[in-house]
Design an enzyme around this catalytic site. Structure first.
Site, PDB file in Angstrom:
ATOM      1  N   HIS A  37       0.836  -1.197   0.000  1.00 34.45           N
ATOM      2  CA  HIS A  37       0.000   0.000   0.000  1.00 34.45           C
ATOM      3  C   HIS A  37       0.874   1.252   0.000  1.00 34.45           C
ATOM      4  O   HIS A  37       2.027   1.209   0.420  1.00 34.45           O
ATOM      5  CB  HIS A  37      -0.850   0.085   1.278  1.00 34.45           C
ATOM      6  CG  HIS A  37      -1.592  -1.147   1.649  1.00 34.45           C
ATOM      7  ND1 HIS A  37      -2.950  -1.266   1.502  1.00 34.45           N
ATOM      8  CD2 HIS A  37      -1.176  -2.317   2.213  1.00 34.45           C
ATOM      9  CE1 HIS A  37      -3.351  -2.451   1.957  1.00 34.45           C
ATOM     10  NE2 HIS A  37      -2.285  -3.103   2.394  1.00 34.45           N
ATOM     11  N   TYR A  38       0.306   2.386  -0.418  1.00 37.96           N
ATOM     12  CA  TYR A  38       0.873   3.674  -0.031  1.00 37.96           C
ATOM     13  C   TYR A  38      -0.053   4.321   0.983  1.00 37.96           C
ATOM     14  O   TYR A  38      -1.243   4.006   1.062  1.00 37.96           O
ATOM     15  CB  TYR A  38       1.134   4.591  -1.227  1.00 37.96           C
ATOM     16  CG  TYR A  38      -0.036   4.944  -2.123  1.00 37.96           C
ATOM     17  CD1 TYR A  38      -1.207   5.518  -1.639  1.00 37.96           C
ATOM     18  CD2 TYR A  38       0.059   4.754  -3.505  1.00 37.96           C
ATOM     19  CE1 TYR A  38      -2.254   5.869  -2.469  1.00 37.96           C
ATOM     20  CE2 TYR A  38      -0.984   5.109  -4.352  1.00 37.96           C
ATOM     21  CZ  TYR A  38      -2.132   5.657  -3.828  1.00 37.96           C
ATOM     22  OH  TYR A  38      -3.174   6.003  -4.662  1.00 37.96           O
ATOM     23  N   THR A  39       0.494   5.254   1.775  1.00 38.17           N
ATOM     24  CA  THR A  39      -0.266   5.797   2.899  1.00 38.17           C
ATOM     25  C   THR A  39      -1.085   7.034   2.564  1.00 38.17           C
ATOM     26  O   THR A  39      -2.023   7.368   3.288  1.00 38.17           O
ATOM     27  CB  THR A  39       0.676   6.160   4.059  1.00 38.17           C
ATOM     28  OG1 THR A  39       1.580   7.185   3.619  1.00 38.17           O
ATOM     29  CG2 THR A  39       1.457   4.941   4.529  1.00 38.17           C
ATOM     30  N   GLU A  69       2.662  -0.918   4.481  1.00 36.20           N
ATOM     31  CA  GLU A  69       2.371   0.445   4.032  1.00 36.20           C
ATOM     32  C   GLU A  69       3.690   1.165   3.747  1.00 36.20           C
ATOM     33  O   GLU A  69       4.689   0.955   4.445  1.00 36.20           O
ATOM     34  CB  GLU A  69       1.602   1.213   5.108  1.00 36.20           C
ATOM     35  CG  GLU A  69       0.200   0.698   5.380  1.00 36.20           C
ATOM     36  CD  GLU A  69      -0.845   1.312   4.456  1.00 36.20           C
ATOM     37  OE1 GLU A  69      -0.463   2.136   3.588  1.00 36.20           O
ATOM     38  OE2 GLU A  69      -2.032   0.976   4.625  1.00 36.20           O
ATOM     39  N   HIS A  90      -2.764  -3.385  -3.168  1.00 31.96           N
ATOM     40  CA  HIS A  90      -4.131  -3.184  -2.698  1.00 31.96           C
ATOM     41  C   HIS A  90      -5.100  -3.080  -3.874  1.00 31.96           C
ATOM     42  O   HIS A  90      -6.238  -3.570  -3.816  1.00 31.96           O
ATOM     43  CB  HIS A  90      -4.178  -1.914  -1.840  1.00 31.96           C
ATOM     44  CG  HIS A  90      -5.316  -1.880  -0.880  1.00 31.96           C
ATOM     45  ND1 HIS A  90      -5.547  -0.822  -0.032  1.00 31.96           N
ATOM     46  CD2 HIS A  90      -6.308  -2.770  -0.615  1.00 31.96           C
ATOM     47  CE1 HIS A  90      -6.624  -1.063   0.698  1.00 31.96           C
ATOM     48  NE2 HIS A  90      -7.109  -2.233   0.366  1.00 31.96           N
ATOM     49  N   ASP A 146      -3.802   2.045  -4.796  1.00 36.01           N
ATOM     50  CA  ASP A 146      -2.441   1.877  -4.286  1.00 36.01           C
ATOM     51  C   ASP A 146      -1.931   0.441  -4.516  1.00 36.01           C
ATOM     52  O   ASP A 146      -2.724  -0.499  -4.539  1.00 36.01           O
ATOM     53  CB  ASP A 146      -2.365   2.249  -2.800  1.00 36.01           C
ATOM     54  CG  ASP A 146      -3.356   1.494  -1.929  1.00 36.01           C
ATOM     55  OD1 ASP A 146      -4.528   1.357  -2.336  1.00 36.01           O
ATOM     56  OD2 ASP A 146      -2.957   1.058  -0.839  1.00 36.01           O
TER      57      ASP A 146
END
Length: 271
Positions: free
Chosen positions: A41-43, A105, A152, A162
């Site tokens: 994921h990215y946050t 993440e 994700h 993401d």
């Protein structure tokens, strides 16, 4: 604390002379690892904000890769526990992947929309290096299949983007992490599919075979387009418009032909 209580309970059961005896001399061979997937994921937030959200908010992940100079890896949830990072999700027929995955993440803004279109933000070299080290360790310890290193957007294509088109899937595959199609095989298949493009049901079947939850209706509906776009963003990030085309068909064909090869032979030459 729960694990400690469980251990103490078993110890008490084993030592209790008046209760049932616990016999551990017949371990079963019929089991596998709870951890089957790694979801990336990215946050969409700063490092400080990401730590706050992932430790005191409604979501969590097992690890956070920071955006400081050394790309510090924060361990937030023990791998034996379930983190809340995947939500409603499906991959390879398994649903609600929180229970069977490790979530990672990465601090990254994701994207911004402006007058000239959408701007995606790259990952730093330090982040990529830290992620490679972390993933190799996780994969080795848990015996995770290369094709189960996923984003994700792969497991929730109707609602998530993401880790985005600038995530270095190809670079990871070159390090033996994940899968990536052989460009020579793709080129050969693309020439064939350019002459005769498979129908929509073929695309749906091939996407499902790779792991994506995809309708099997033969209709190019919104959900199918979203799944195609998620697949393209992962394996052809230069264009992820959700349109079935010869190159996408070729990549699907090549990836699915790799499915049952050993990890040492899966990556081939990178595109």
């Amino acid at each position: 604390m729960k694990r400690l209580l469980a251990v103490l309970s078993l110890a008490t059961l084993s030592a209790c002379s008046s209760g049932p005896r616990l016999d551990t001399s017949h371990p079963s061979v019929n089991f596998d690892n709870r951890i089957q997937y790694v979801v990336l994921h990215y946050t969409s937030a700063s490092q400080e904000r990401s730590l706050q959200l992932l430790t005191h908010g409604e979501v969590s992940s097992h690890y956070l890769v920071g955006d400081d100079a050394r790309a510090t890896i924060f361990k937030l949830v023990d791998e034996s526990a379930r983190a809340w990072h995947a939500g409603e999700s499906e991959w390879d027929g398994r649903t609600w992947l929180n229970s069977s995955s490790i979530g990672i993440e990465i601090v990254n803004p994701g994207y911004t929309d402006g007058p000239n279109g959408r701007l995606w933000y790259p990952y730093s070299e330090a982040q990529v290096q830290s992620l490679i080290v972390l993933l190799k360790d996780i994969i080795t310890r848990n015996g995770i299949e290369p094709r189960h290193i996923i984003g994700h957007s792969d497991i929730a294509p109707m609602r998530k983007l993401d880790p985005g088109p600038l995530f270095p899937w190809k670079r990871l595959a070159q390090e033996g992490i994940g899968i990536w199609p052989d460009e020579r095989l793709v080129a050969a298949q693309q020439a064939l599919y350019a002459a005769r493009l498979p129908d929509i049901l073929w695309f749906q079947q091939q996407l499902a075979r790779l792991g994506y939850r995809t309708p099997q209706t033969g209709v190019l509906d919104e959900e199918t387009r979203n799944v195609i776009a998620a697949f393209q963003m992962h394996f052809r990030p230069q264009r992820f418009d959700g349109e079935p085309d010869a190159q996408s068909a070729a990549i699907l064909q090549v990836l699915n032909s790799m499915r049952f090869r050993t990890p040492a032979t899966q990556n081939g030459s990178a595109m």
